[in-house]
Design a protein around this motif. Structure first.
Motif, PDB file in Angstrom:
ATOM      1  N   ARG A 119       3.980   9.725  -5.581  1.00 13.20           N
ATOM      2  CA  ARG A 119       3.115   9.690  -6.717  1.00 13.20           C
ATOM      3  C   ARG A 119       1.981   8.927  -6.168  1.00 13.20           C
ATOM      4  O   ARG A 119       2.316   7.684  -5.733  1.00 13.20           O
ATOM      5  CB  ARG A 119       3.874   8.953  -8.061  1.00 13.20           C
ATOM      6  N   ASP A 120       0.913   9.388  -6.613  1.00 14.04           N
ATOM      7  CA  ASP A 120      -0.337   8.872  -6.047  1.00 14.04           C
ATOM      8  C   ASP A 120      -0.310   8.406  -4.693  1.00 14.04           C
ATOM      9  O   ASP A 120      -0.796   7.321  -4.279  1.00 14.04           O
ATOM     10  CB  ASP A 120      -0.634   7.505  -6.893  1.00 14.04           C
ATOM     11  N   GLY A 121       0.130   9.132  -3.839  1.00 10.88           N
ATOM     12  CA  GLY A 121       0.334   8.977  -2.415  1.00 10.88           C
ATOM     13  C   GLY A 121       1.168   7.771  -1.769  1.00 10.88           C
ATOM     14  O   GLY A 121       0.906   7.126  -0.678  1.00 10.88           O
TER      15      GLY A 121
ATOM     16  N   GLN B  23       0.875  -1.112  -0.034  1.00  8.74           N
ATOM     17  CA  GLN B  23      -0.094   0.032  -0.167  1.00  8.74           C
ATOM     18  C   GLN B  23       0.746   1.262   0.114  1.00  8.74           C
ATOM     19  O   GLN B  23       0.469   2.226  -0.473  1.00  8.74           O
ATOM     20  CB  GLN B  23      -0.780   0.088   1.166  1.00  8.74           C
ATOM     21  N   LEU B  24       1.988   1.155   0.425  1.00 11.62           N
ATOM     22  CA  LEU B  24       2.840   2.193   0.737  1.00 11.62           C
ATOM     23  C   LEU B  24       3.966   2.588  -0.494  1.00 11.62           C
ATOM     24  O   LEU B  24       4.302   3.748  -0.720  1.00 11.62           O
ATOM     25  CB  LEU B  24       3.552   2.200   1.944  1.00 11.62           C
ATOM     26  N   LEU B  25       4.143   1.525  -1.108  1.00 16.02           N
ATOM     27  CA  LEU B  25       5.250   1.646  -2.319  1.00 16.02           C
ATOM     28  C   LEU B  25       4.587   1.384  -3.617  1.00 16.02           C
ATOM     29  O   LEU B  25       4.034   0.520  -3.975  1.00 16.02           O
ATOM     30  CB  LEU B  25       6.354   0.527  -2.020  1.00 16.02           C
TER      31      LEU B  25
END
Length: 70
Positions: A59-61, A22-24
């Motif tokens: 990018r995109d959170g 979810q983070l990368l």
């Protein structure tokens, strides 16, 4: 320290792959010690050496670029 960096470091320390997904960003560019690895799945093999980055890009959170001189 930026909260998203703290989350990545914490998830890596816990070996929480679901959180890291979810983070990368899937097309992550990971540079450490002059060596660059591209792609989230390839980076997973190198997370045992994880330290706070010298710079990063979102990018995109998600983390899109992670750069560490160490």
């Amino acid at each position: 320290m930026d909260p998203i960096i703290a989350e990545v470091l914490d998830a890596a320390a816990r070996d929480d792959r679901a959180a890291l997904v979810q983070l990368l960003h899937p097309y992550l560019h990971w540079t450490s010690g002059g060596r660059t690895i591209r792609g989230r799945n390839k980076v997973f093999a190198h997370l045992e050496e994880l330290t706070e980055p010298d710079s990063y890009e979102l990018r995109d959170g998600q983390i899109y670029r992670w750069s560490s001189l160490r």
